[in-house]
Write an enzyme that holds these catalytic residues in place. Structure first.
Site, short mmCIF file in Angstrom:
data_model
loop_
_atom_site.label_atom_id
_atom_site.label_comp_id
_atom_site.label_asym_id
_atom_site.label_seq_id
_atom_site.Cartn_x
_atom_site.Cartn_y
_atom_site.Cartn_z
N CYS A 1 49.74 72.79 66.15
CA CYS A 1 50.99 72.05 66.29
C CYS A 1 51.18 71.11 65.10
O CYS A 1 50.63 70.00 65.09
CB CYS A 1 51.02 71.28 67.60
SG CYS A 1 52.55 70.38 67.87
N CYS B 1 52.85 67.80 65.84
CA CYS B 1 51.97 66.85 66.53
C CYS B 1 50.95 66.25 65.56
O CYS B 1 50.68 65.06 65.58
CB CYS B 1 51.19 67.55 67.63
SG CYS B 1 52.15 68.68 68.62
N ASP B 2 50.34 67.07 64.74
CA ASP B 2 49.16 66.63 63.98
C ASP B 2 49.38 66.48 62.48
O ASP B 2 48.57 65.85 61.80
CB ASP B 2 48.02 67.65 64.19
CG ASP B 2 47.59 67.74 65.64
OD1 ASP B 2 47.76 66.74 66.36
OD2 ASP B 2 47.13 68.81 66.07
P1 FAD Z 1 51.23 71.69 79.61
O1 FAD Z 1 50.75 70.51 78.86
O2 FAD Z 1 51.30 72.99 78.93
O3 FAD Z 1 50.30 71.79 80.90
C1 FAD Z 1 50.50 72.70 81.90
C2 FAD Z 1 49.22 72.73 82.71
O4 FAD Z 1 49.48 73.19 84.02
C3 FAD Z 1 48.19 73.74 82.20
O5 FAD Z 1 47.55 73.35 81.05
C4 FAD Z 1 47.27 73.82 83.42
O6 FAD Z 1 46.37 72.73 83.42
C5 FAD Z 1 48.28 73.69 84.56
N1 FAD Z 1 48.54 75.02 85.16
C6 FAD Z 1 48.85 76.20 84.52
N2 FAD Z 1 48.97 77.20 85.40
C7 FAD Z 1 48.72 76.65 86.62
C8 FAD Z 1 48.68 77.17 87.96
N3 FAD Z 1 48.91 78.47 88.21
N4 FAD Z 1 48.37 76.33 88.97
C9 FAD Z 1 48.15 75.01 88.75
N5 FAD Z 1 48.17 74.47 87.51
C10 FAD Z 1 48.45 75.27 86.48
N6 FAD Z 1 53.27 67.10 71.83
C11 FAD Z 1 53.68 65.88 71.44
O7 FAD Z 1 54.78 65.44 71.82
N7 FAD Z 1 52.90 65.10 70.63
C12 FAD Z 1 51.69 65.50 70.19
O8 FAD Z 1 51.01 64.79 69.45
C13 FAD Z 1 51.22 66.78 70.61
N8 FAD Z 1 50.02 67.23 70.21
C14 FAD Z 1 49.60 68.48 70.60
C15 FAD Z 1 48.37 68.94 70.18
C16 FAD Z 1 47.92 70.18 70.56
C17 FAD Z 1 46.56 70.65 70.08
C18 FAD Z 1 48.72 71.00 71.40
C19 FAD Z 1 48.22 72.36 71.83
C20 FAD Z 1 49.96 70.56 71.82
C21 FAD Z 1 50.42 69.30 71.42
N9 FAD Z 1 51.66 68.82 71.81
C22 FAD Z 1 52.08 67.57 71.44
C23 FAD Z 1 52.55 69.62 72.64
C24 FAD Z 1 52.44 69.13 74.09
O9 FAD Z 1 51.10 69.09 74.45
C25 FAD Z 1 53.21 70.05 75.01
O10 FAD Z 1 54.56 70.17 74.58
C26 FAD Z 1 53.19 69.50 76.43
O11 FAD Z 1 51.88 69.25 76.85
C27 FAD Z 1 53.84 70.49 77.39
O12 FAD Z 1 53.78 69.90 78.64
P2 FAD Z 1 53.99 70.71 79.98
O13 FAD Z 1 54.20 69.67 81.02
O14 FAD Z 1 55.00 71.76 79.81
O15 FAD Z 1 52.62 71.42 80.33
#
Ligand code: FAD
Ligand code: NDP
Length: 313
Positions: free
Chosen positions: A139, A142-143
């Site tokens: 990302c 992000c980084d």
């Molecule tokens: P996610 O964070 O994708 O989490 C969803 C979670 O739901 C899964 O990981 C799992 O734990 C759970 N899940 C999945 N399937 C199931 C199931 N069947 N039953 C129960 N639970 C389940 N964004 C920023 O704004 N700033 C940053 O600095 C940043 N840094 C990042 C660094 C990295 C390395 C990465 C990979 C991403 C980064 N992002 C950053 C992006 C950010 O993390 C994502 O946009 C954000 O986390 C998405 O949130 P979300 O709520 O959609 O779910």
């Protein structure tokens, strides 16, 4: 026999899940949240648990990803959310109330908010595990601004729209950006292609595949192979960014909610309503463009408000 009958079940544990939970709990919907147990290979808390510093979430000048997610979880609990540390295996959306199956147990619910996120694809190159987050990221937005990457030669792997966006973004900080593309064409849209081709700081290397990441404490180089000649060489780089696509965590829905061709949920434009009334989606599981913690949190808020309105009608 169902274990319980709920008004709202939230599936997921990232910023979208906890923001939806905070709003829903404050609206007295008594949400039940399944945070997953290493669902999709990621710890409860989602993608931010896999990163170090987050510097673009408003309210925190700098905070570690795991700590930010711990704070969101605490706030969810404080507002009255019940959290279960299990993964949802499947759902049945063909009858009401909906059924949610978790480790052999069945829960019933009037509404569901799906916030299961997406997982960035990795290449599992030699050296990748050791140097992940020590110069390797998935990302750039992000980084990329971390001091670590400033004024260095950085490599982006991929030739799609994400790779173009990441490479362009990185030119703000890097001395040069190498875009490594495995074929002899970019997959990105024409307008996006022009953006990288016209940027003097970006060099596109076609027919190029990485084969190993080099470095002890941080990334110092990348072994590459020309796919036409099989010739191997080494690039001196200070950082590596994967932009080879994401996998949305939607397999457990088993086709019961309309998805796009890449597997992302397709909500009705301007809402979080999916193709099944009463089922809402928020966060990265329905967003392949912005993919940020704050946009996920924003759509989590929308989903809770949409669910509340649905239940009150
Ligand atoms: P996610 O964070 O994708 O989490 C969803 C979670 O739901 C899964 O990981 C799992 O734990 C759970 N899940 C999945 N399937 C199931 C199931 N069947 N039953 C129960 N639970 C389940 N964004 C920023 O704004 N700033 C940053 O600095 C940043 N840094 C990042 C660094 C990295 C390395 C990465 C990979 C991403 C980064 N992002 C950053 C992006 C950010 O993390 C994502 O946009 C954000 O986390 C998405 O949130 P979300 O709520 O959609 O779910
Ligand atoms: P894509 O699947 O579109 O592109 C992935 C790229 O990575 C392709 O160039 C692909 O090569 C390459 N790739 C995949 N696997 C490997 C591998 N193992 N080794 C080397 N290269 C690999 O993903 P994106 O994330 O770029 O885009 C996903 C969707 O999101 C698209 O629909 C895109 O249009 C959209 N999007 C739109 C944006 C915008 O409009 N601003 C911004 C970001 C995304 P190959 O072409 O050979 O398969």
């Amino acid at each position: 026999m169902p274990i319980s009958s709920e008004q709202l079940i939230i599936i997921g544990s990232g910023p979208a899940a906890h923001t939806a939970a905070i709003y829903a709990a404050r609206a007295n919907l008594k949400p039940l949240l399944f945070e997953g147990l290493l669902a999709g290979g990621v710890a409860a808390g989602g993608q931010l648990t896999t990163t170090t510093e987050v510097e673009n979430f408003p309210g925190f000048v700098s905070i570690s990803g795991p700590e930010l997610m711990q704070k969101m979880r605490e706030q969810s609990l404080h507002c009255g959310t019940r959290i279960i540390s299990e993964t949802v295996d499947k759902v049945n959306l063909s009858q009401r109330p909906f059924k949610v199956f978790v480790g052999g147990k069945e829960y019933q619910t009037e509404t569901i908010i799906i916030t299961t996120g997406a997982t960035a694809k990795r290449m599992n190159l030699p050296g990748e595990e050791r140097l992940w987050q020590k110069g390797i990221s998935a990302c750039a937005v992000c980084d990329g601004a971390l001091p670590f990457f400033r004024n260095k030669v950085l490599a982006v792997i991929g030739g799609g729209d994400s790779a173009v966006e990441e490479a362009t973004y990185l030119t703000k900080f890097a001395s040069k950006v190498l875009m490594l593309v495995r074929r002899d064409v970019l997959r990105a849209a024409k307008v996006m292609q022009d953006r990288v081709k016209n940027n003097p700081k970006i060099q596109i290397m076609f027919n190029t595949l990485p084969t190993a990441v080099l470095g002890d404490q941080s990334v110092t180089g990348l072994k590459i192979k020309n796919t036409l000649t099989n010739a191997e060489s080494t690039l001196d780089i200070g950082g590596l960014f994967y932009a080879i696509g994401h996998i949305p965590n939607t397999a457990f829905l088993n086709g019961q909610v309309e998805l796009d061709e890449a597997g992302y949920i397709k909500p009705k434009p301007g809402t979080t309503q999916t193709s099944v009334p009463g089922v809402f989606a928020a966060g990265d599981v329905q967003d392949k463009v912005y993919r940020q913690a704050v946009t996920s949190a924003g759509s989590g808020c929308m989903a809770a408000l949409d669910a509340e309105r649905y239940l009150s009608h």
